[in-house]
Design a protein around this motif. Structure first.
Motif, PDB file in Angstrom:
ATOM      1  N   LEU A 130       0.847  -1.185   0.000  1.00 57.95           N
ATOM      2  CA  LEU A 130       0.000   0.000   0.000  1.00 57.95           C
ATOM      3  C   LEU A 130       0.885   1.238   0.000  1.00 57.95           C
ATOM      4  N   ASP A 131       0.430   2.258  -0.712  1.00 60.68           N
ATOM      5  CA  ASP A 131       1.199   3.493  -0.601  1.00 60.68           C
ATOM      6  C   ASP A 131       0.899   4.070   0.768  1.00 60.68           C
ATOM      7  N   ALA A 132       1.770   4.940   1.206  1.00 68.91           N
ATOM      8  CA  ALA A 132       1.720   5.378   2.593  1.00 68.91           C
ATOM      9  C   ALA A 132       0.393   6.045   2.949  1.00 68.91           C
ATOM     10  N   GLY A 133      -0.223   6.743   2.001  1.00 68.49           N
ATOM     11  CA  GLY A 133      -1.477   7.421   2.291  1.00 68.49           C
ATOM     12  C   GLY A 133      -2.571   6.431   2.630  1.00 68.49           C
ATOM     13  N   THR A 134      -2.746   5.438   1.777  1.00 67.19           N
ATOM     14  CA  THR A 134      -3.761   4.420   2.012  1.00 67.19           C
ATOM     15  C   THR A 134      -3.458   3.690   3.319  1.00 67.19           C
ATOM     16  N   ASP A 135      -2.189   3.404   3.494  1.00 64.57           N
ATOM     17  CA  ASP A 135      -1.735   2.720   4.699  1.00 64.57           C
ATOM     18  C   ASP A 135      -2.246   3.444   5.944  1.00 64.57           C
ATOM     19  N   SER A 136      -2.016   4.747   6.007  1.00 64.77           N
ATOM     20  CA  SER A 136      -2.357   5.458   7.236  1.00 64.77           C
ATOM     21  C   SER A 136      -3.868   5.605   7.407  1.00 64.77           C
ATOM     22  N   ARG A 137      -4.583   5.830   6.297  1.00 70.73           N
ATOM     23  CA  ARG A 137      -6.050   5.913   6.409  1.00 70.73           C
ATOM     24  C   ARG A 137      -6.626   4.596   6.900  1.00 70.73           C
ATOM     25  N   LEU A 138      -6.053   3.507   6.377  1.00 66.56           N
ATOM     26  CA  LEU A 138      -6.541   2.184   6.741  1.00 66.56           C
ATOM     27  C   LEU A 138      -6.331   1.939   8.238  1.00 66.56           C
ATOM     28  N   ARG A 139      -5.152   2.307   8.708  1.00 64.50           N
ATOM     29  CA  ARG A 139      -4.854   2.056  10.118  1.00 64.50           C
ATOM     30  C   ARG A 139      -5.761   2.884  11.018  1.00 64.50           C
ATOM     31  N   ALA A 140      -6.051   4.090  10.570  1.00 61.57           N
ATOM     32  CA  ALA A 140      -6.935   4.940  11.367  1.00 61.57           C
ATOM     33  C   ALA A 140      -8.325   4.312  11.483  1.00 61.57           C
ATOM     34  N   ALA A 141      -8.833   3.810  10.364  1.00 59.15           N
ATOM     35  CA  ALA A 141     -10.167   3.211  10.363  1.00 59.15           C
ATOM     36  C   ALA A 141     -10.186   1.935  11.198  1.00 59.15           C
ATOM     37  N   LEU A 142      -9.083   1.227  11.126  1.00 55.02           N
ATOM     38  CA  LEU A 142      -8.991  -0.048  11.828  1.00 55.02           C
ATOM     39  C   LEU A 142      -9.032   0.156  13.333  1.00 55.02           C
ATOM     40  N   ARG A 143      -8.485   1.288  13.726  1.00 58.71           N
ATOM     41  CA  ARG A 143      -8.335   1.590  15.144  1.00 58.71           C
ATOM     42  C   ARG A 143      -9.648   1.417  15.912  1.00 58.71           C
ATOM     43  N   SER A 144     -10.715   1.991  15.374  1.00 56.63           N
ATOM     44  CA  SER A 144     -11.982   1.933  16.104  1.00 56.63           C
ATOM     45  C   SER A 144     -12.593   0.537  15.987  1.00 56.63           C
ATOM     46  N   GLU A 145     -12.311  -0.118  14.893  1.00 58.34           N
ATOM     47  CA  GLU A 145     -12.903  -1.430  14.647  1.00 58.34           C
ATOM     48  C   GLU A 145     -12.345  -2.474  15.625  1.00 58.34           C
ATOM     49  N   THR A 146     -11.115  -2.284  16.036  1.00 55.80           N
ATOM     50  CA  THR A 146     -10.443  -3.334  16.810  1.00 55.80           C
ATOM     51  C   THR A 146     -10.345  -2.983  18.289  1.00 55.80           C
ATOM     52  N   LYS A 147     -11.245  -2.138  18.730  1.00 56.68           N
ATOM     53  CA  LYS A 147     -11.210  -1.714  20.150  1.00 56.68           C
ATOM     54  C   LYS A 147     -11.220  -2.903  21.096  1.00 56.68           C
ATOM     55  N   ASP A 148     -12.034  -3.917  20.736  1.00 54.22           N
ATOM     56  CA  ASP A 148     -12.211  -5.045  21.643  1.00 54.22           C
ATOM     57  C   ASP A 148     -11.338  -6.230  21.271  1.00 54.22           C
ATOM     58  N   ALA A 149     -10.333  -5.986  20.459  1.00 50.00           N
ATOM     59  CA  ALA A 149      -9.506  -7.107  20.035  1.00 50.00           C
ATOM     60  C   ALA A 149      -8.039  -6.798  20.298  1.00 50.00           C
ATOM     61  N   MET A 150      -7.231  -7.822  20.198  1.00 55.19           N
ATOM     62  CA  MET A 150      -5.791  -7.634  20.281  1.00 55.19           C
ATOM     63  C   MET A 150      -5.265  -7.599  18.847  1.00 55.19           C
ATOM     64  N   VAL A 151      -4.463  -6.602  18.542  1.00 55.20           N
ATOM     65  CA  VAL A 151      -3.948  -6.476  17.184  1.00 55.20           C
ATOM     66  C   VAL A 151      -2.433  -6.580  17.206  1.00 55.20           C
ATOM     67  N   MET A 152      -1.925  -7.496  16.419  1.00 54.19           N
ATOM     68  CA  MET A 152      -0.471  -7.584  16.306  1.00 54.19           C
ATOM     69  C   MET A 152      -0.085  -7.277  14.862  1.00 54.19           C
ATOM     70  N   ILE A 153       0.840  -6.314  14.710  1.00 51.36           N
ATOM     71  CA  ILE A 153       1.268  -5.922  13.369  1.00 51.36           C
ATOM     72  C   ILE A 153       2.766  -6.167  13.224  1.00 51.36           C
ATOM     73  N   VAL A 154       3.113  -6.942  12.228  1.00 51.16           N
ATOM     74  CA  VAL A 154       4.529  -7.086  11.905  1.00 51.16           C
ATOM     75  C   VAL A 154       4.798  -6.143  10.749  1.00 51.16           C
ATOM     76  N   ALA A 155       5.826  -5.342  10.814  1.00 51.14           N
ATOM     77  CA  ALA A 155       6.026  -4.367   9.742  1.00 51.14           C
ATOM     78  C   ALA A 155       7.491  -4.094   9.484  1.00 51.14           C
ATOM     79  N   GLN A 156       7.714  -3.574   8.277  1.00 49.16           N
ATOM     80  CA  GLN A 156       9.059  -3.151   7.907  1.00 49.16           C
ATOM     81  C   GLN A 156       9.147  -1.638   8.008  1.00 49.16           C
TER      82      GLN A 156
END
Lengths: 671, 577
Positions: free
Chosen positions: B502-528
């Motif tokens: 993903l280009d960085a713009g999409t990447d950051s928008r996606l993460r922002a949206a994900l934030r509220s969705e995963t309030k009740d979950a544990m999220v593990m992200i492996v990244a470069q």
């Protein structure tokens, strides 16, 4: 990529091993349809033109060999007659003439035997004439040997004809690849082009090698055998001919049903293999998403259907052989009975009957072979057509005859009102102006899929602009040869194309005739030297296709070394976005920075530092150029770039980060 | 290996195979009986002029022929049934076994290889079995029967076989010795030429950019010449084969007539028997050639059988617990207790002594260089691998004690290489929850920043997805894979470096949206990419399998040298300064 059996087993001719299996009862994949049979056939014959005298020789040799092979049984029949005559003659008292012997038998009430005898060439009392038998058999030896030698000679010459023809075809196809415009490669799937130049050519090779000679021999044999049969006994020949349409009808009836099953078998094999491929590839997903039992159900369903179809196909096609065998036996019995009757009545000799039996057996075999070869020929022609299609594709427009020599380029690039579109009714770049001074760095930025490579395509003349001018050092690139234009450029793409060869050869690819020292120097400049020396074979390490010891980052470094060696005045760089480990990343960055020194560079950029330090930023979106300017200018404009930049280098995890980043942005701008 | 495999998998079809063997035996006897009848017709009918006898015997021959044909058809039926059943069973056995494999076995055997084993290799064995049951079974019976019959006709004349059989075997052997190595080398040269062509197609931009077309053409030219000369040699050897065999057979016929004639003349043999003998000899030779042709198939089937056997006999390293323990609730808590992991035989462990607790509502990022063990760490949670020592608890229960399906049901995985299945957008998204409504799918697409391109696709949710997702771009594939995990609504999200395309713009928008969705979950992200993880609640920095730092971005910038190094390399020291 899963090899779909195309480059699998091959027959001696270099293709089609699978189809030989097909002949043995598995049934090959359905043969492709030829769109224009006549034209394809004409073109193929045209390709055989240089060999036409040899082909004529092949036909002559083939006819001769068949003729001799067909005469053989007749001679053997004569030998049988000699033996039979001897046997009968020996059983009669010596000293009688044949007429007397016949009379004697009649008187003893053996009218039937007398009848047989009257049709024979017998000297009563005399046994087998071994001198004559020897002569006849020697003749047979000669005839069969000559036939075999001719068959061999025909095959030998044909092998040369076929291989040379295929050799030329391969050569032409390869030459064509160099002349096709980039557009062709971009608009056709690579798999399709590849399969045309490999599998299809292999297929044509098999058809030429095996199909031609077998069809020729089979047809000639049918004609020859039929002639002999009618010569010996028109009555028996007619009886034998009755079984031919019968065989054809039986074969067609069964084959029509089995073909349907074979088609179903291929269909289900395809869907089963597809399913297996998907489930094994997505193995972890299937497990975590709880789809194992569902996957198994689908598999069992496909597997069951495949079993059904292949069982029916095997069984039905298995019937053909016994059915034909039965018909052939029927024919055999008919000939034995009627022939025996006629020998007994003295109107035919035993040897003729025997010869006839042999002929009738030889008769059905080539017929089934022709049927099998027609399938092969069909698929061969379909392949030939696909190859010819490639050969007929439009070439790249040739360089101008009076092309301006570019010589050494300082690196000044200008685009004046350049316009371009991939599809005629979809304008992409309209009236684009750009002025680049030697040594400047241009960053091309934009979201994924914004068409950043379009600029590369135009600069390198992979595609031609539709309007306007691109100038290198003031020279319209269209007036120069493509080679000259490309000489000015060096290219490092993210798709690190390396060919199967040593590391040294791959670096040397950047410039023809580079010395060892130059190669090592380029390697050092690109930070390649140090890791190459840790490899057991150093610069002689052979890079094979996909699996190699090099990481993707190291491969990228190799392509940078290649660009160093090429020492161009203008660079096109594509910064990596994909997974490269941190340390290699640092090396790549450093190498790219060093490579850019003193050169005009076009960078498809993803890194903040690159973009900010660029002299000019070209912003692209949906294939178009939307903005251009320096970092500071573009930020102040608060347009597309401003949004892009904000989203890219600020965080949206929480509000605070946003503020912090924007603040630092401002400081950058004002600095 | 082939024999052992067939013994196991043919066992259920012993009845079928027995029937085939018996039928082939009868059929062969009938075939061998026919020349005998023919000899009778000549000896007793033609030479004696007994036409009724010819009719009688001829009628009998016809009867035998009919019986023979029917038996042959019935034999093909049972042979096909047995061969295809074995093929079906083998395929299912391989597939079932692979389904239970863990990542360890998948890595060891390789996905591509497993696919081939499951499809082509089984096909090879099945083909071999079909041919063996129809043709190969008949060959030895025919050969032995033919010899017996030939001896019965005349022992002296049978001596000819002692000469002819070795000649044919010799001929075939010479052909093999000369032809097979050349043939093999030709295969290699075809591969070579195809490799060069493939490179020319794939690398067309580079070749043109560096103006190396002449170099490529020279490379191709030499490969082409090389192939042509070898192919010519192979073909010229093989074209000797057919005429040579024909010559031997025909000369045999002539020899039989010559020597047979002498025996007939001296009264040692009736003339009809010469004809019969001739037929037996031809049948023996034909069955020999058939056997030789079939034997070529054996090495190939053998190799396939060995490859199939390797899969079937591999025991999955991960198995269901004997006494499963169900966690009481799905909280999303994950605990690592002194977890170490190493591959068997590996020099040093990939992960060493990891202890930390990941809680519901938390976003944890894992970063580190290549080979630092990031992906391995993530793969331990769904039990793709088992820990070597220590414990890993999900929802308070050791993962090794949980039923596998239960463990997997709480996990939403987005692998490094986004993989989509053939079907539609909707069928892919419903992979983890077949009951999800269209609204739920659109919601997930919104979060994954995929609504735009999905609505632009023809058919929207029902748009076709090719196998592997090859008809959408890499970035689109990743976003769909993320949406697929969201639709499942798991309590544990595992993102394995899946934002890279993903280009960085999409990447950051996606993460922002994900934030509220995963309030009740544990999220593990492996990244470069540092920008992807900078804002995580907690960042775990891995270095050579050990935790080199843990904390927020700000904390780590202060405390961790390893982390600073990574940040500098990516955002650029200049940018930070």
């Amino acid at each position: 990529m899963i090899n779909r059996g195309g480059v699998g087993g091959r027959g001696p001719a270099g293709g089609g091993g699978n189809r030989q299996m097909g002949w043995m009862g598995m049934g090959g994949p359905p043969a492709g349809k030829t769109k224009n049979l006549g034209a394809t056939l004409r073109q193929l014959l045209g390709r055989l033109r240089p060999e036409r005298s040899l082909i004529a020789l092949v036909v002559v040799l083939g006819s001769a060999s068949v003729a001799f092979a067909v005469i053989g049984p007749r001679i053997i029949g004569n030998a049988t007659n000699i033996i039979f005559n001897g046997v009968v003659g020996k059983s009669l008292p010596a000293g009688l003439t044949k007429a007397q012997a016949v009379e004697l038998l009649r008187q003893h009430g053996q009218g039937q035997l007398a009848q047989t005898l009257s049709g024979m060439d017998v000297t009563p009392g005399k046994g087998i004439d071994f001198t004559l038998l020897g002569e006849v058999l020697m003749l047979a030896v000669g005839v069969y040997l000559v036939s075999s030698i001719f068959t061999w000679a025909q095959g030998y010459i044909l092998a040369g004809v076929a291989q040379r023809t295929v050799y030329r075809m391969r050569r032409d196809v390869e030459a064509k690849l160099a002349q096709l415009p980039l557009k062709y490669f971009d608009s056709h799937s690579h798999g399709d082009i590849l399969s045309r130049v490999t599998n299809d050519i292999d297929n044509v090779a098999t058809t030429l090698q095996q199909g031609m000679s077998q069809i020729l021999t089979s047809v000639l044999t049918v004609v020859g055998v039929l002639g002999m049969m009618f010569w010996i006994s028109p009555l028996l020949a007619l009886i034998s001919l009755v079984t031919v349409p019968l065989s054809v009808v039986v074969t067609v009836l069964i084959a029509r049903r089995s073909q349907k099953q074979f088609a179903a078998q291929w269909k289900w094999t395809g869907s089963l293999n597809g399913h297996v491929e998907e489930m094994h590839t997505g193995h972890a997903l299937v497990q975590v998403f709880g789809q194992r039992s569902h996957a198994m159900d689908t598999f069992q369903d496909h597997n069951g259907r495949l079993f059904d179809a292949s069982f029916k196909a095997q069984f039905l096609s298995g019937i053909i052989q016994p059915a034909l065998q039965f018909l052939s036996n029927l024919n055999y019995v008919a000939i034995a009975v009627i022939g025996g009757y006629r020998v007994a009545s003295g109107t035919m000799t035993l040897g003729d009957v025997q010869a006839f039996i042999q002929y009738s057996r030889q008769f059905t075999m080539p017929l089934t072979q022709i049927a099998a070869q027609m399938n092969l020929l069909q698929s061969g022609l379909a392949s030939a057509e696909r190859v010819f299609e490639l050969l007929a594709a439009d070439d790249e427009s040739p360089d101008r005859v009076d092309a301006v020599a570019l010589g050494e380029v300082s690196g000044r690039v200008s685009l004046e009102k350049a316009s371009f579109r991939y599809v005629p009714d979809k304008p992409l770049i309209e009236g684009f102006d750009l002025e680049v001074r030697p040594g400047q760095t241009i960053a091309i930025v934009g979201p994924t899929g914004a068409g950043k490579t379009t600029i590369v395509n135009l600069l390198m003349r992979f595609y031609e602009i539709d309007g306007g001018v691109i100038r290198l050092d003031g020279v319209n690139t269209r007036d120069a040869s493509r080679d000259d234009v490309r000489r000015a450029f060096g290219m490092v793409l993210q798709d690190t194309w390396l060919f199967a060869g040593t590391i040294r050869d791959n670096i040397a690819y950047g410039r023809e005739g580079a010395t060892e020292d130059e190669i090592v120097a380029a390697a050092q400049a690109a930070h390649v030297d140090s890791f190459v020396r840790t490899l057991p074979h150093g610069y002689d390490t052979v890079l094979d296709d996909e699996a190699s010891d090099l990481s993707s980052g190291q491969r990228q470094l190799l392509t940078i070394a290649r660009a160093f060696l090429a020492d161009p005045s203008i660079l096109i760089l594509d910064e990596a976005t994909s997974s490269v480990d941190t340390r290699t990343e640092v090396l790549i960055q450093a190498a790219m920075v060093r490579l850019r020194q003193g050169r005009t560079s076009f960078v498809i950029a993803h890194r903040l530092s690159t973009i900010r330090n660029a002299d000019l930023i070209v912003v692209m979106d949906s294939g178009r150029i939307v903005e251009q300017g320096s970092h500071a200018e573009l930020l102040l404009r608060e347009g597309f770039y401003y949004d892009l930049y904000n989203s890219q280098f600020t965080s949206a995890w929480d509000g605070d980060g946003q503020v912090a980043q924007t603040a630092s942005l401002k400081s950058v701008v004002t600095r | 290996m082939l024999i052992r495999l067939l013994r196991t998998y043919l066992a259920p079809y012993t009845r079928e195979v027995t029937i085939v063997v018996i039928l082939v035996l009868i059929q062969t006897i009938a075939t061998l009986y026919l020349p005998n009848l023919n000899a009778d017709i000549i000896n007793n009918g033609i030479t004696k002029g007994d036409v009724p006898y010819i009719w009688r015997t001829g009628g009998f021959m016809l009867g035998v022929t009919i019986v023979q044909g029917i038996i042959a058809i019935v034999a093909v039926y049972w042979a096909s049934l047995a061969a295809m059943s074995v093929g079906r069973d083998l395929r299912a056995a391989v597939f079932r076994r692979v389904q239970d494999f863990s990542s360890r076995e998948m890595n060891r055997l390789g996905t591509a290889s497993l696919i081939t084993r499951n499809t082509n290799d089984v096909q090879q064995v099945q083909l071999f079995l079909q041919i063996a049951l129809t043709l190969l079974v008949a060959a030895p019976i025919m050969a032995v029967g033919g010899v017996i019959m030939a001896l019965r006709e005349n022992v002296t004349l049978s001596a000819l076989l002692i000469v002819v059989v070795p000649i044919i075997i010799g001929l075939v052997a010479v052909m093999f010795v000369l032809g097979v190595p050349l043939f093999r080398s030709m295969q290699g040269k075809i591969d070579r030429i195809n490799l060069v062509l493939r490179e020319q197609i794939m690398g067309v931009r580079v070749i043109r950019a560096f103006r190396r077309t002449p170099f490529e053409q020279a490379r191709f030219e030499s490969a082409n010449e090389d192939l042509t000369s070898t192919a010519l040699r192979v073909n010229r050897i093989f074209v000797v084969m057919f005429p040579a065999l024909m010559a031997v057979m025909n000369l045999t016929t002539i020899a039989v007539l010559w020597f047979g004639g002498q025996l007939v003349n001296s009264g040692q043999m009736p003339i009809g028997n010469v004809t019969a003998f001739l037929m037996y000899v031809m049948q023996i030779l034909m069955s020999m050639l058939m056997a030789v042709a079939m034997v070529i198939l054996v090495p190939r089937a053998e190799a396939s059988a060995a490859r199939i056997n390797e899969v079937i006999t591999t025991v999955p390293s991960i198995d269901e617990p004997v006494h499963p323990e169900e966690p009481t609730s799905s909280t999303g808590n994950v605990e690592f207790e002194n977890v170490s992991f190493g591959y068997p035989g590996g020099e040093k462990p990939v992960l060493q002594d990891l202890t930390f607790e990941l809680r519901r509502g938390e976003t944890v990022a894992v970063i580190g260089g290549t080979g630092s063990g990031k992906t391995t760490l993530l793969n331990l949670i769904p039990r793709f691998f088992d820990v070597s020592s220590g414990r890993l608890l999900v929802d308070g229960v050791d993962v090794r004690k949980q039923p596998l399906e239960r463990l997997w049901s709480v996990i939403g995985l987005v692998p490094q290489r986004a993989y989509l299945f053939g079907g539609t957008v909707a069928s892919n998204l419903r992979f983890g929850d077949s009951d999800a409504t269209d609204d739920e799918l659109w919601h997930a697409l919104d979060i994954a920043q995929a609504r735009d391109f999905v609505s632009a696709m023809e058919g929207g949710l029902e748009a076709t997805i090719d196998q592997g997702g090859t008809n959408v771009s890499g970035g689109q594939r990743q976003r769909l894979a993320i949406a697929r995990a969201i639709v499942k609504r798991p309590s544990i999200y595992l993102f394995d470096d899946c934002f890279s395309a993903l280009d960085a713009g999409t990447d950051s928008r996606l993460r922002a949206a994900l934030r509220s969705e995963t309030k009740d979950a544990m999220v593990m992200i492996v990244a470069q990419r540092v920008s992807t993880i900078m804002q995580a609640d907690r960042i775990i920095v891995l270095d050579e399998g050990r935790v080199a730092g843990m904390g927020t971005h700000t904390e780590l910038m202060e405390s961790s040298e390893a982390y600073r190094e990574i940040v500098d390399s990516q955002l650029g020291a200049a940018a930070v300064a």
